[in-house]
Design a protein around this motif. Structure first.
Motif, mmCIF file in Angstrom:
data_model
loop_
_atom_site.group_PDB
_atom_site.id
_atom_site.type_symbol
_atom_site.label_atom_id
_atom_site.label_comp_id
_atom_site.label_asym_id
_atom_site.label_seq_id
_atom_site.Cartn_x
_atom_site.Cartn_y
_atom_site.Cartn_z
ATOM 1 N N GLU A 52 -8.911 -5.026 -8.403
ATOM 2 C CA GLU A 52 -10.128 -4.268 -8.657
ATOM 3 C C GLU A 52 -9.774 -2.930 -9.286
ATOM 4 O O GLU A 52 -8.872 -2.225 -8.806
ATOM 5 N N ASP A 53 -10.515 -2.562 -10.324
ATOM 6 C CA ASP A 53 -10.214 -1.322 -11.040
ATOM 7 C C ASP A 53 -10.330 -0.093 -10.143
ATOM 8 O O ASP A 53 -9.463 0.796 -10.183
ATOM 9 N N CYS A 54 -11.387 -0.020 -9.347
ATOM 10 C CA CYS A 54 -11.603 1.165 -8.515
ATOM 11 C C CYS A 54 -10.446 1.362 -7.547
ATOM 12 O O CYS A 54 -9.960 2.486 -7.371
ATOM 13 N N LYS A 55 -9.971 0.278 -6.935
ATOM 14 C CA LYS A 55 -8.868 0.380 -5.985
ATOM 15 C C LYS A 55 -7.558 0.710 -6.705
ATOM 16 O O LYS A 55 -6.742 1.496 -6.214
ATOM 17 N N LEU A 94 -5.134 3.971 -6.050
ATOM 18 C CA LEU A 94 -3.714 3.860 -5.729
ATOM 19 C C LEU A 94 -2.843 4.589 -6.748
ATOM 20 O O LEU A 94 -1.785 5.120 -6.402
ATOM 21 N N LEU A 95 -3.297 4.639 -8.000
ATOM 22 C CA LEU A 95 -2.550 5.394 -9.002
ATOM 23 C C LEU A 95 -2.580 6.888 -8.685
ATOM 24 O O LEU A 95 -1.555 7.580 -8.796
ATOM 25 N N VAL A 96 -3.737 7.385 -8.255
ATOM 26 C CA VAL A 96 -3.845 8.795 -7.883
ATOM 27 C C VAL A 96 -2.982 9.098 -6.666
ATOM 28 O O VAL A 96 -2.288 10.114 -6.601
ATOM 29 N N LEU A 97 -2.994 8.198 -5.674
ATOM 30 C CA LEU A 97 -2.176 8.409 -4.483
ATOM 31 C C LEU A 97 -0.688 8.372 -4.822
ATOM 32 O O LEU A 97 0.119 9.093 -4.226
ATOM 33 N N SER A 98 -0.316 7.537 -5.774
ATOM 34 C CA SER A 98 1.084 7.482 -6.201
ATOM 35 C C SER A 98 1.499 8.781 -6.876
ATOM 36 O O SER A 98 2.621 9.261 -6.689
ATOM 37 N N GLN A 99 0.590 9.358 -7.645
ATOM 38 C CA GLN A 99 0.888 10.654 -8.256
ATOM 39 C C GLN A 99 1.007 11.741 -7.188
ATOM 40 O O GLN A 99 1.825 12.646 -7.318
ATOM 41 N N ALA A 100 0.193 11.640 -6.140
ATOM 42 C CA ALA A 100 0.266 12.626 -5.058
ATOM 43 C C ALA A 100 1.555 12.499 -4.255
ATOM 44 O O ALA A 100 1.997 13.466 -3.619
ATOM 45 N N SER A 101 2.180 11.315 -4.276
ATOM 46 C CA SER A 101 3.411 11.116 -3.491
ATOM 47 C C SER A 101 4.572 11.946 -4.011
ATOM 48 O O SER A 101 5.590 12.104 -3.330
ATOM 49 N N TYR A 114 6.489 3.023 -10.409
ATOM 50 C CA TYR A 114 7.034 1.989 -9.524
ATOM 51 C C TYR A 114 6.432 2.090 -8.120
ATOM 52 O O TYR A 114 6.204 1.073 -7.468
ATOM 53 N N THR A 115 6.170 3.309 -7.656
ATOM 54 C CA THR A 115 5.447 3.470 -6.388
ATOM 55 C C THR A 115 4.069 2.832 -6.476
ATOM 56 O O THR A 115 3.618 2.169 -5.536
ATOM 57 N N PHE A 116 3.404 3.033 -7.607
ATOM 58 C CA PHE A 116 2.098 2.409 -7.834
ATOM 59 C C PHE A 116 2.205 0.885 -7.837
ATOM 60 O O PHE A 116 1.342 0.183 -7.287
ATOM 61 N N MET A 117 3.254 0.356 -8.429
ATOM 62 C CA MET A 117 3.453 -1.097 -8.454
ATOM 63 C C MET A 117 3.703 -1.649 -7.053
ATOM 64 O O MET A 117 3.286 -2.764 -6.721
ATOM 65 N N GLN A 118 4.396 -0.881 -6.222
ATOM 66 C CA GLN A 118 4.680 -1.328 -4.856
ATOM 67 C C GLN A 118 3.424 -1.387 -4.004
ATOM 68 O O GLN A 118 3.163 -2.385 -3.322
ATOM 69 N N ILE A 119 2.620 -0.330 -4.018
ATOM 70 C CA ILE A 119 1.456 -0.286 -3.134
ATOM 71 C C ILE A 119 0.309 -1.147 -3.650
ATOM 72 O O ILE A 119 -0.568 -1.545 -2.869
#
Length: 341
Positions: free
Chosen positions: A153-156, A160-167, A289-294
């Protein structure tokens, strides 16, 4: 000629003591100790053999670590041990004709005793090495429920991309505790609204007088929203854009040790370069890669972790080919809609 030597005779008390004294062998006093140990072992064996044998079978519960099915009338405390259950008499629970499922916070296994009664025990499941007994409960639930599950899903995916950037600035427990604030700030990750943010709106969300993220990260997220809208127009969805790099199939690395899990891969570098060409910022190979993992594009759960097989089974269900009958049904429905129109 010399006289024959006379043999000295010992007094009777000395001969009696020498007869009663044990003769030491080559091992010295160990011989006596070994005899005592062998006697103790025989006694232990006799005690063990006298215990009644009970046929106990250990069977895994249901597929989910939180659900188990059991046939009993009396409730059994899952936190009790074998000794306490046997002393209270709750280990021999009576069976009933109906089955019921019970959900709990622990991971459970079933003990089937004499093919009749069932006792439920709480036994911890093996997780990835970076999840320990000291890990935050919210981080553990994120590992058990979301991390490594394929997302389409695009929204999810945008979240997750934003959360990966925050990591890159925060730890994962901190990110998860601020997750609701991220959703509120970015309007549940509505790209059209994010692209029109003003500075006042972008810097409105603060915690303890400080921004959720640095100004550079916040401006990068707002600018990336414009790039994501262009990707949706070009590919139809952000999901289609992401999964085309993987041929629409998650990558299963099957790592045995945590040290084998990389920080970036050639695939994440390829996606990162393509996004940077499209004007994205703060999307380096490590972040991607963090984005790909989550998001489940790669399954980096260790093979000893119970979620490794579960995430693989979820991916197989999603990628299950559609049968000809279902295709015909969908085509018939589409034809019916067109005829009505």
């Amino acid at each position: 000629m010399s006289a024959s030597p006379e043999l000295l005779s010992l007094p009777p008390s000395v001969t009696a003591d020498s007869a009663a004294r044990n003769i030491l062998g080559p091992a010295g006093n160990r011989e006596k100790i070994n005899k005592n140990e062998s006697l103790n072992k025989k006694k232990k064996k006799i005690v063990v053999d006298t215990k009644p044998k009970s046929s106990v079978k250990l069977a895994k519960g249901s597929r989910s670590p939180r659900t188990v099915v059991r046939k009993i009338d009396e409730s059994v405390d899952s936190s009790c041990s074998l000794k306490s259950c046997s002393s209270n008499g709750s280990s021999s629970a009576k069976t009933s004709g109906s089955e019921r499922s019970e959900k709990g916070n622990g991971n459970r296994l079933k003990l089937v005793v004499d093919e009749g009664s069932v006792m439920v025990l709480t036994i911890p499941f093996k997780r990835c090495d970076w999840i320990t007994q000291f890990s935050d409960p919210l981080h553990v639930s994120f590992h058990d429920e979301e991390w490594g599950v394929p997302v389409y899903e695009d929204c999810k995916l945008i979240e997750l991309l934003v959360l990966s950037q925050a990591s890159a600035e925060l730890t994962w427990p901190e990110i998860l505790y601020k997750r609701d604030k991220f959703r509120k700030l970015f309007e549940n990750f509505d790209l059209e609204l994010i692209a029109k943010f003003s500075d006042d709106k972008l810097f409105s969300a603060k915690q303890n007088g400080s921004l959720l993220l640095s100004e550079q990260k916040l401006r990068a997220i707002m600018g990336n929203a414009i790039g994501l809208l262009k990707i949706q127009q070009e590919f139809g969805s952000f999901s289609t854009y992401c999964w085309r790099f993987l041929n629409k199939k998650p990558i299963d690395k099957s790592f045995r040790y945590a040290r084998q899990v990389p920080a970036k891969t050639p695939k994440s570098e390829l996606i990162s370069k393509d996004l940077i060409k499209r004007g994205f910022r703060c999307v380096g190979p490590t972040v991607i890669y963090t984005f790909m993992q989550i998001s489940g594009m790669v399954n980096d759960h260790l093979i000893s972790c119970f979620r490794h097989t579960e995430c693989n089974s979820i991916a197989k269900k999603v990628l299950k080919p559609v049968s000809k009958e279902t295709k015909q049904e969908t085509n018939n429905k589409d034809d019916a809609k067109l005829s009505h129109e």
